[in-house]
Motif scaffolding. Structure first.
Motif, PDB file in Angstrom:
ATOM      1  N   PHE A   4       0.493  -1.129   0.094  1.00 47.44           N
ATOM      2  CA  PHE A   4      -0.060   0.176  -0.117  1.00 47.44           C
ATOM      3  C   PHE A   4       1.033   1.231   0.253  1.00 47.44           C
ATOM      4  N   GLU A   5       0.147   2.070  -1.175  1.00 49.13           N
ATOM      5  CA  GLU A   5       0.774   3.431  -1.097  1.00 49.13           C
ATOM      6  C   GLU A   5       0.582   4.105  -0.041  1.00 49.13           C
ATOM      7  N   ASN A   6      -0.289   4.283   0.661  1.00 45.62           N
ATOM      8  CA  ASN A   6      -0.883   4.620   1.659  1.00 45.62           C
ATOM      9  C   ASN A   6      -2.355   4.607   1.746  1.00 45.62           C
ATOM     10  N   GLN A   7      -3.067   5.277   3.052  1.00 47.99           N
ATOM     11  CA  GLN A   7      -4.304   5.135   3.278  1.00 47.99           C
ATOM     12  C   GLN A   7      -5.651   4.953   1.843  1.00 47.99           C
ATOM     13  N   PHE A   8      -5.046   5.602   0.886  1.00 44.95           N
ATOM     14  CA  PHE A   8      -5.552   6.030  -0.017  1.00 44.95           C
ATOM     15  C   PHE A   8      -6.119   5.035  -1.218  1.00 44.95           C
ATOM     16  N   GLY A   9      -4.358   4.597  -1.222  1.00 42.92           N
ATOM     17  CA  GLY A   9      -5.198   3.837  -3.163  1.00 42.92           C
ATOM     18  C   GLY A   9      -3.730   2.293  -2.406  1.00 42.92           C
ATOM     19  N   LEU A  10      -3.539   1.756  -3.974  1.00 46.49           N
ATOM     20  CA  LEU A  10      -2.562   0.214  -3.881  1.00 46.49           C
ATOM     21  C   LEU A  10      -1.825   0.863  -4.318  1.00 46.49           C
ATOM     22  N   LYS A  11      -0.867   0.809  -4.285  1.00 46.67           N
ATOM     23  CA  LYS A  11       1.049   0.939  -5.017  1.00 46.67           C
ATOM     24  C   LYS A  11       0.697  -0.279  -5.546  1.00 46.67           C
ATOM     25  N   SER A  12       1.207  -1.283  -5.487  1.00 50.48           N
ATOM     26  CA  SER A  12       1.011  -2.633  -6.823  1.00 50.48           C
ATOM     27  C   SER A  12       0.808  -3.243  -6.458  1.00 50.48           C
TER      28      SER A  12
END
Length: 233
Positions: A4-12
């Protein structure tokens, strides 16, 4: 497998197996997608087409991995991702001419590709910043190497290279050798016997000569210590 990139979205996001069984419900980000589909083993003319992955049409980064000696991956099925900037393809691929349609492409990597006939010119991508060709078809690879050298004279690129150019024979006699995971000593003996058999078979004039070469190979394998039944088969 996801981070997870942050609480708002998926990184990979890594997807492997039967890709048609995955359903992407929603995405609030542009994750880096890595896909390794299950494809048919051995030679087949019918290419593997990636299923439509709804809600991923806006992604900008994608990796695809298939077997170099297995079912070819149809690059045309990538056109559902028109915004790609980063693309890595590993393995047997076909319809490579379709890649020229990715006008925003900045980074492209091609690895372990035995056939790149009709591959687009590197000038097809005006925004190209990096190209990697590694363990690829030697015929197309030579042209790509020349193009890359010319391109570096007119624009500055990030790390780029075309190396390890391979013949079609290399993919079947070197990459495809089935003993790479055996114990070191057994692997050396089996590999030597395998290559010897291939040379003899390539020169054989009769069916009996081919049979003799295969029998000798099997006899050598059968005498090796600690060979599991699956390995022997």
């Amino acid at each position: 497998n996801q981070s997870f990139e942050n609480q708002f979205g998926l990184k990979s996001l890594n997807l492997s197996g039967n890709i048609e069984n995955f359903e992407i419900i929603d995405t609030n980000s542009h994750p880096y997608i890595r896909i390794e589909p299950i494809t048919q083993k051995g030679k087949t003319e019918l290419p593997y087409k990636l299923p439509t992955l709804k809600n991923l049409e806006t992604i900008t980064s994608l990796d695809i991995t298939v077997e170099p000696l297995g079912q070819p991956f149809d690059c045309e099925s990538l056109l559902q991702f028109p915004n790609l900037k980063n693309l890595n393809l590993t393995g047997n691929i076909t319809n490579v001419n379709c890649l020229s349609e990715f006008l925003n492409l900045e980074r492209l990597g091609i690895r372990y590709a035995p056939n790149l006939e009709n591959f687009p010119s590197l000038n097809s991508w005006k925004n190209l910043k990096s190209f990697i060709g590694w363990n690829i078809d030697e015929i197309t690879g030579k042209s790509l190497n020349t193009e890359l050298n010319q391109l570096t004279k007119v624009k500055e690129l990030d790390y780029s290279s075309v190396s390890k150019l391979r013949s079609s024979i290399w993919f079947t006699t070197e990459y495809g050798i089935p003993f790479t995971n055996w114990e070191t000593k057994n692997a050396k003996i089996a590999t030597k016997a395998y290559k010897t058999a291939l040379k003899e078979i390539s020169k054989a004039k009769t069916e009996n000569e081919v049979k003799t070469s295969i029998v000798k190979l099997v006899e050598i394998i059968n005498k090796l210590p600690n060979i599991e039944t699956v390995e022997r088969e």
